[in-house]
Enzyme design. Structure first.
Site, short mmCIF file in Angstrom:
data_model
loop_
_atom_site.label_atom_id
_atom_site.label_comp_id
_atom_site.label_asym_id
_atom_site.label_seq_id
_atom_site.Cartn_x
_atom_site.Cartn_y
_atom_site.Cartn_z
N ARG A 82 -55.67 -21.50 43.75
CA ARG A 82 -57.04 -22.11 44.13
C ARG A 82 -58.16 -21.46 44.28
NH1 ARG A 82 -54.06 -24.52 49.71
NH2 ARG A 82 -52.90 -26.25 48.62
N ARG A 135 -60.79 -30.12 51.63
CA ARG A 135 -60.43 -28.94 50.82
C ARG A 135 -60.65 -29.37 49.39
NH1 ARG A 135 -54.12 -27.44 52.06
NH2 ARG A 135 -54.52 -26.16 53.77
N ARG A 146 -48.52 -34.53 52.14
CA ARG A 146 -48.70 -33.32 53.24
C ARG A 146 -48.65 -34.06 54.79
NH1 ARG A 146 -49.67 -28.58 51.13
NH2 ARG A 146 -50.69 -28.53 48.93
#
Length: 226
Positions: A69, A162, A173
């Site tokens: 990321r 995010r 998730r």
């Protein structure tokens, strides 16, 4: 059924822990397992702990096949590698635990833990629920610390902020997080639970949970010096 797929877990690892810490005489630092849903703030808390107590803790850097990321560094946040490499390492029994999520493999290698122990530090393992369940079947006997958000609404907001996951990944998730939150709610007897609704308060709670081990390690280090 959990959506996380687990592979083999190295069943008994006390032997290499002992050999790595033989210079600490009779003292053996207890590893610290941090578990909590994605978005609970584990990484932030670990970073602060490592900055304040860099001579006492070492992070077990996991391997993954997912892409980094923004801001992540190879060898710091993860060891980024290929599926072929991890699958071969699994066959060679090089991992303590592995998982698959969103078509990416994750795992903690024996070497990653060994590297920390060789430096006579408390090894921090950032492991999900399935890893915790399997580690409980071993004689590792770590300190368990469960980190959770104040509620699912806050967790969902953090995941969306995010801006790194697809909607499908976010929902996956959240589904896993609900199961993890339910599990954490019943673990008062085996570990410490910290609600991360304020980073500073959560960090103080983390330090409090680890202070006894920090002090024991400090005493052992002082013994070596003398």
């Amino acid at each position: 059924m959990f959506s996380v797929v687990r592979y083999r877990l190295f069943p008994r690892i006390a032997g290499f822990i002992h050999s790595a810490s033989h210079r600490m005489a009779d003292y053996r630092p207890r590893p610290c397992v941090l578990c909590g849903p994605s978005g609970s703030g584990k990484s932030t808390l670990i970073k602060r702990l490592m900055e304040e107590y860099k001579d006492y803790f070492g992070f077990s850097v996991s391997h993954t096949t997912r892409k980094p990321r923004p801001g992540e560094q190879d060898g710091v946040h993860y060891h980024y590698t290929t599926r072929e490499w991890i699958e071969n390492a699994i066959k060679n029994d090089e991992f303590i635990e592995t998982a698959e999520f969103s078509a990416n493999l994750y795992g903690t290698s024996k070497k990653a833990v060994q590297d920390v122990l060789n430096n006579n530090k408390i090894c921090i393992l950032d492991i999900d629920l399935q890893g915790v369940l399997q580690i409980q079947k071993t004689n590792l006997k770590p300190i368990y610390i469960f980190i959770k958000p104040p509620n699912m609404e806050v967790l969902e907001e953090r995941l969306r902020n995010r801006k790194t996951d697809t909607e499908e990944a976010i929902q996956r998730r959240l589904d896993i997080a609900r199961r993890e939150m339910d599990y954490i709610g019943h673990q008062q007897k085996i570990g410490h639970t910290i609600v991360n609704d304020d980073v500073e308060s959560a960090y103080q709670g983390l330090k409090s949970a680890l202070m006894d081990e920090i002090q024991r390690l400090e005493e052992a280090k002082d013994g070596i010096k003398t």
